[in-house]
Design a protein around this motif. Structure first.
Motif, PDB file in Angstrom:
ATOM      1  N   ASN A   1       0.833  -1.201   0.000  1.00 27.24           N
ATOM      2  CA  ASN A   1       0.000   0.000   0.000  1.00 27.24           C
ATOM      3  C   ASN A   1       0.873   1.258   0.000  1.00 27.24           C
ATOM      4  O   ASN A   1       2.062   1.212   0.308  1.00 27.24           O
ATOM      5  N   GLN A   2       0.266   2.360  -0.350  1.00 29.61           N
ATOM      6  CA  GLN A   2       0.977   3.624  -0.506  1.00 29.61           C
ATOM      7  C   GLN A   2       1.443   4.166   0.839  1.00 29.61           C
ATOM      8  O   GLN A   2       0.674   4.218   1.803  1.00 29.61           O
TER       9      GLN A   2
ATOM     10  N   ARG B   1       2.516   7.065   3.475  1.00 33.08           N
ATOM     11  CA  ARG B   1       2.135   8.457   3.743  1.00 33.08           C
ATOM     12  C   ARG B   1       3.348   9.377   3.710  1.00 33.08           C
ATOM     13  O   ARG B   1       3.237  10.569   3.429  1.00 33.08           O
TER      14      ARG B   1
ATOM     15  N   ASN C   1       7.816   9.094   2.746  1.00 31.20           N
ATOM     16  CA  ASN C   1       8.867   8.225   2.203  1.00 31.20           C
ATOM     17  C   ASN C   1       9.591   7.467   3.302  1.00 31.20           C
ATOM     18  O   ASN C   1      10.110   6.377   3.073  1.00 31.20           O
TER      19      ASN C   1
END
Length: 281
Positions: A223-224, A226, A228
């Motif tokens: 999943n992405q 939030r 880096n």
């Protein structure tokens, strides 16, 4: 160094999913008078036992920080404690009807919002904030954790990755309410795809999902992120939570690869130095 103790202005409750049980969990938070500390109470058990969130009451540090006794426990307290530490809340009763708080989105953001919405109230009694005269240091294998003298509460974390598609990460923050809210509180917990099946077979992580955790596969996060450096930021969040188990202090914590087990060892060192040597304040 001194400041006024604080509690919340009024009680509130929140219901969400438990990370390991996958079942609904409700917490009810209530103000407490001065010098009471942070107390957890298991209202789902017949005797409704309670304890104070201190390093002496840590029962386990396997995958999370667990408070309790051989008869009863409360797991995964570190996210809630991180919010309390960042907001400098000293006295609070947390009634809970299961063996873990709700996981929310896997971070401390929801807890911060709930506490800020009801308001924080200054109390009459003061609390001492300790400062260190010399470094403290703990190590296990390639995990390192040290605290250096500083007049600020600062944490530097280095995450070393063993996965393709997920590089090493470094994050560093001077922890204040504003910085924690904006830079740390929303960093989510994480897990590794190859461990999920084994955990669920053992009756753990039944409430885990892509909505409340970062899932890491061999080629990187599924999943992405939030941020880096979200994993390093979450590790800082965990340290902020685990350090709520000792008297408040100022110092620069430098961490490499460390987790709850080493946090606990440093917390014990800190508590021992404060109570035996009475650090400068």
């Amino acid at each position: 160094m001194l400041r006024k103790q604080q509690t919340i202005k009024k009680e509130f409750s929140y219901t969400g999913t438990g990370l390991h049980t996958g079942e609904d969990v409700t917490i009810a938070c209530k103000p407490l008078p001065v010098d009471q500390g942070i107390k957890f109470k298991r209202v789902d058990l017949p005797e409704q036992p309670e304890l104070v969130a201190t390093v002496e009451n840590v029962h386990s540090t396997t995958r999370c920080t667990t408070l309790g006794t051989d008869k009863w426990q409360i797991n995964t307290v570190e996210h809630f404690l991180a919010a309390l530490n960042a907001l400098q809340i000293d006295n609070l009763l947390i009634e809970i009807d299961a063996n873990e708080p709700p996981i929310t989105d896997g971070s401390a953001k929801v807890f911060c919002q709930l506490l800020q919405e009801v308001g924080i109230e200054e109390q009459e009694q003061e609390v001492t904030i300790y400062q260190f005269d010399q470094p403290l240091y703990v190590r296990k294998g390639e995990q390192y954790l040290t605290i250096l003298p500083s007049d600020q509460f600062k944490i530097s974390y280095t995450f070393v990755s063993n996965y393709q598609g997920l590089g090493d990460q470094f994050a560093e923050f001077i922890i204040s309410e504003e910085v924690f809210n904006e830079e740390v509180s929303s960093a989510r917990t994480f897990g590794f795809a190859h461990e999920v099946e084994k955990l669920q077979e053992a009756g753990l992580a039944l409430g885990g999902s892509l909505d409340n955790a970062i899932l890491i596969a061999e080629d990187g996060p599924i999943n992405q992120l939030r941020f880096n450096d979200e994993i390093a930021r979450h590790k800082i969040l965990d340290i902020v939570g685990d350090m709520k188990l000792v008297p408040e202090f100022r110092g620069h914590i430098i961490a490499i690869r460390s987790g709850h087990e080493l946090n606990f060892e440093l917390a014990k060192r800190i508590k021992g130095v404060i109570t035996k040597e009475e650090l400068s304040c």
